[in-house]
Design an enzyme around this catalytic site. Structure first.
Site, mmCIF file in Angstrom:
data_model
loop_
_atom_site.group_PDB
_atom_site.id
_atom_site.type_symbol
_atom_site.label_atom_id
_atom_site.label_comp_id
_atom_site.label_asym_id
_atom_site.label_seq_id
_atom_site.Cartn_x
_atom_site.Cartn_y
_atom_site.Cartn_z
ATOM 1 C CD GLU A 77 -9.556 86.789 63.022
ATOM 2 O OE1 GLU A 77 -10.443 86.225 63.700
ATOM 3 O OE2 GLU A 77 -8.483 86.257 62.735
ATOM 4 C CE LYS B 142 -8.807 74.892 48.985
ATOM 5 N NZ LYS B 142 -8.044 74.684 50.234
ATOM 6 C CD1 TRP C 132 -12.930 73.864 46.606
ATOM 7 C CD2 TRP C 132 -14.034 75.188 48.030
ATOM 8 N NE1 TRP C 132 -12.220 75.024 46.715
ATOM 9 C CE2 TRP C 132 -12.868 75.856 47.578
ATOM 10 C CE3 TRP C 132 -14.879 75.816 48.938
ATOM 11 C CZ2 TRP C 132 -12.538 77.148 48.004
ATOM 12 C CZ3 TRP C 132 -14.556 77.099 49.367
ATOM 13 C CH2 TRP C 132 -13.395 77.754 48.908
ATOM 14 C CB THR D 107 -6.304 84.916 66.315
ATOM 15 O OG1 THR D 107 -5.010 85.010 65.728
ATOM 16 C CG2 THR D 107 -7.168 86.032 65.787
#
Lengths: 551, 551
Positions: free
Chosen positions: B331, B444, B449, B187
């Site tokens: 992934e 947050k 959120w 990555t």
């Protein structure tokens, strides 16, 4: 070195959870023979499968590895059993309701089924067998039918709807080994005892992915599939599993398999796809000729079980239904090949010839041809050999029975573990399989094979011949030679020399393949499913019961 | 109880053998920039992959688990390496040629690559790195480019074509464990060291089946796919593997990724499908406006990497190219979701909204949303949480380096083994994912959120705002609160109160989500790939470098 991928097993519970959430609004539609069909969403099926699993575990005491049989038509409850039983860790055993009663008894006892879920309409078949079923403790009955037929039976009888009524709508499906047994199905071999094939979660999962590949059936949630092929017949070719993976709507005919109700359900429910054996479609075609219906929704028809006659394929083409051949067997889950012509022949004269083959192998099915002497044959479209296959959804053994070892008879499995299909054919360089004969019927003459089917087809093209069966008979010089048994049309009087010349004419049959032995018979003996019963002819020949002319 | 199915591993060698025999006439077409493109049949690719495997084993001494890197464009030789390396039991490591040189060096050393196969045109990138690559013993060069750049390098240099010239056309591919490492990809995380993801034969095989499902890309041998997404970018989204499974023709652009040659190859080679990130398509669209070409063959375009702007999607619709969103990451192999709208909305106003989502999860990808407090959130299309996924082609760890344990950082993998994607979004009841933010950018605030992206989009809709970035800053009462950083259009003079009222207007943004802290900046800092670099803004705020107004 191992990968860093998650180690997640391929499980039937995953297919169920996926189908009943992400495709929760897709439907299983079951024909009821009167009024509106029963409609049940995948979400409802998911909830009811969970309830069934609770009932089987808590009320009937079903545990891991227990076999739970079904004696059912294609319907929503059968789909629920398809998911609940393997997902909870038990083994689904679908019973073929067309088998002779004594075979059914043998199979249930061999599998040691503890429970049978049966449609009420099949109790007349089940009830007389019960005294002979040694391991069955519970019968669960679903749908209409006379329950009193079970009076006095020494098993516990449960009503399906009552059993699941007050159970929770979700179940904490166990994380199983993907190689674990999920479902079993016995072959209805004409010789010897039936053989049990046990599918794993892995094999069913992979097979479902293959069925959904564009190259195979390639259906989506825009489709509705009419599943005529019975759920007791190799898991209805894997369709009920495949469809929960992609949200394909399922139309189930229940016990209404006659041409008229099939035509009616096609017209009213407008399926886009259907799957069945050729005889069903032959009947449907006659029905549509007699009484035309709007069947325009149905554009794709998968035919397997036996080859679709070219005339039938053409007749369906004219109706706008495109027939696609597939080949497989109980031991192959069943998808072995599917006849989608290669792109470059589409629209050309070659296309139809490709569609008449058994089709092309998918990546997960390896194939090889073995000749009379055990040698590997090339994929040249000409060399005929016995087809052997290998893959993650292909059987490598048969179930030996509880506590017994698995069976690997040498005539069914090669030493290196491939399945010997018992089918003889050729494979083209681009991987299309054409079956020419059954291995047990092929004539092994001097180290070469003669196809009995080729000889029969050539003979039946003669205007005086009604039917013809060709069988191998012992021959001192060649090992085996063909015996032609011929049924003449009424009033026909052709002689054997003329028939032999007819076969040789225009290079139809190679000279060395022409039969020397000929006999006239009144009719070809048939098996219970209408196939030529060549065993009988071979026995009659051996016993000297046939009046054979040697040319 | 185990099944009686054959125990056949899912291997890349099987995909290669299948593709190069049954689909032997399908082609890999590589653009060369001048004259006719290079055409190589799958059968030829199969033979050349075998020859490459012989060369790697016999001449270069490559053994099981050895890492063989590629530094290549999308072309036929790269496809050969894709198959030869894993099929022989070694590990393919695709290098991202767009990474900064120091990252490339770090990655090659971490993977301990022994060999690199490189395109000649990339030697100007590779040559200066070689002195820093500690484990590379061999460089194999393919295609045009100045070889003298490697003069004096302390590695063995081989010419690809010379190396494979006299090798056998077939290879006895080993029967591997399907969980064995097949390919690796790092990555390019903007924070910390790159992380190595190792794909298995099993994960690549299953992913290929999924790509080929009608529900996903669903291509067949009637298709030609233009693979613009680089082969070093998550295995070109699995397309080179998937296509050998079904015989899809592959059109490879090599290094010709500019809009003009792309338009030219579409016009001349007539692909039916293409796959790329949105920026490539943005450029192509401008090119087609400036100089119209016949691109009518191209009806299906898969877009991933980042969301396709609605205007771009509409512009492609008008050209007859239907854009289909897909979401994934290194992934996830990468297919995580694909945005095929449910059948019942096709043709309705809802369809376009569905196409703008990231799409629906396939059966093999389980998903869940985790809220700010670690709680599971419902699939109601409203509750936003961090997306976590699980499945057989999803990473469960990162490569730790040779001899080291794998890495399972707690911010990337849950305790029960799920991948934390770092993406925040909602999931609708029918399983469609809509991403709203990156977890690291979400604010947050008091256990709830706030999406930074939603605030930015709402701000950028104001006529006076050129750009806006919103970042979380510490707040004594709420934990975090949003800071709005705004770039005004030239000459614009709007005040913060008006902007705040604008956000609150028409219920665009809930009152409790409205920022109190505001600042004007000259431009939003960007990463090397053009994304907002919010790290910089957070750092500037912390250092007191921004002139913040508190409302």
């Amino acid at each position: 070195m191992l990968s860093t991928m998650q180690d997640v097993p391929l499980l039937i519970s995953r297919i169920l959870t996926h189908g009943s959430t992400i495709h929760g609004s897709s439907q299983v539609i079951t024909w009821t023979g009167e009024g509106e069909p029963q409609r049940r969403s995948f979400a409802e099926i998911g909830g009811r499968a969970a309830r069934l699993a609770h009932a089987l575990r808590d009320d009937l005491g079903v545990r891991d590895d227990d076999r739970v049989a079904t004696l059912m038509w294609n319907n929503a409850e059968h789909v629920e059993a398809y998911y609940a039983i393997p997902a909870m860790g038990a083994i689904l055993h679908t019973l073929n309701l067309r088998l002779p009663p004594e075979q059914l008894v043998w199979i249930v006892n061999h599998a040691a089924d503890r429970v049978v879920v049966a449609n009420g309409s099949l109790l007349p078949l089940l009830a007389p067998l019960l005294p002979h079923l040694k391991t069955i403790e519970h019968v669960v009955v679903s749908g209409p039918g006379d329950r009193s037929l079970l009076d006095g039976a020494s098993v516990q009888v449960h009503e399906y709807e009552d059993l699941i009524a007050d159970k929770p709508d979700s179940y904490d499906w166990p994380e199983l080994d993907e190689r674990q047994a999920a479902a079993m199905c016995y072959t209805s071999g004409t010789t010897g005892d039936p053989k049990g094939v046990i599918y794993s979660h892995r094999s069913i999962y992979l097979h479902s992915m293959q069925v959904n590949m564009a190259q195979s059936m390639g259906l989506t949630d825009a489709d509705t599939s009419l599943v005529v092929v019975p759920q007791f017949h190799v898991n209805a070719w894997g369709l009920p599993h495949a469809m929960f993976m992609t949200g394909v709507n399922v139309l189930m005919p229940d016990r209404f398999l006659q041409p008229a109700p099939l035509a009616e359900m096609i017209e009213s429910q407008r399926p886009t796809h259907a799957a069945a054996v050729p005889t069903i479609w032959q009947g449907l075609l006659a029905e549509l000729k007699a009484k035309p219906r709007d069947v325009s929704s149905l554009t794709q028809v998968t035919i397997g079980g036996s080859a679709c006659p070219p005339a039938l394929m053409k007749a369906f083409d004219e109706l706008g239904m495109r027939v696609c051949h597939a080949w497989g067997m109980t031991e192959t889950s069943p998808l072995g090949t599917i006849a989608r012509p290669p792109a470059q022949v589409v629209g050309t004269d070659e296309e139809f010839a490709y569609r008449l083959t058994q089709g092309r192998f998918p990546a997960s099915v390896e194939a090889r041809l073995t000749g009379p002497g055990g040698e590997r044959l090339p994929w040249d479209g000409e060399s005929a050999g016995e087809l052997e296959v290998r893959g993650p959804w292909i059987a490598g053994a048969y179930y030996g029975g509880q506590g017994a070892e698995v069976l690997r008879p040498a005539d069914k499995f090669s030493e290196d573990g491939w399945l010997k299909t018992g089918d003889v054919g050729t494979i083209s360089p681009d991987g299309f399989l054409t079956l020419t004969d059954r291995a047990k019927d092929v004539i092994k003459s001097g180290g070469e094979w003669i196809s009995s089917v080729d000889l029969e087809n050539a003979l039946m093209a003669h205007p005086d011949v009604a039917e013809a069966a060709v069988v191998a008979v012992p021959d001192d010089k060649w090992g085996e030679r063909p015996l032609a048994t011929v049924v003449l049309k009424e009033g026909a009087g052709v002689d054997f020399e003329s028939l032999r010349s007819f076969l040789a004419g225009e290079g139809k049959i190679a000279k060395w393949q022409l039969p020397e032995r000929w006999t006239i018979i009144e009719s070809v003996p048939k098996t219970s499913v209408g196939k030529f019963d060549k065993k009988v002819l071979r026995r009659q020949y051996a016993a000297g019961e046939l009046d054979v002319t040697q040319l």
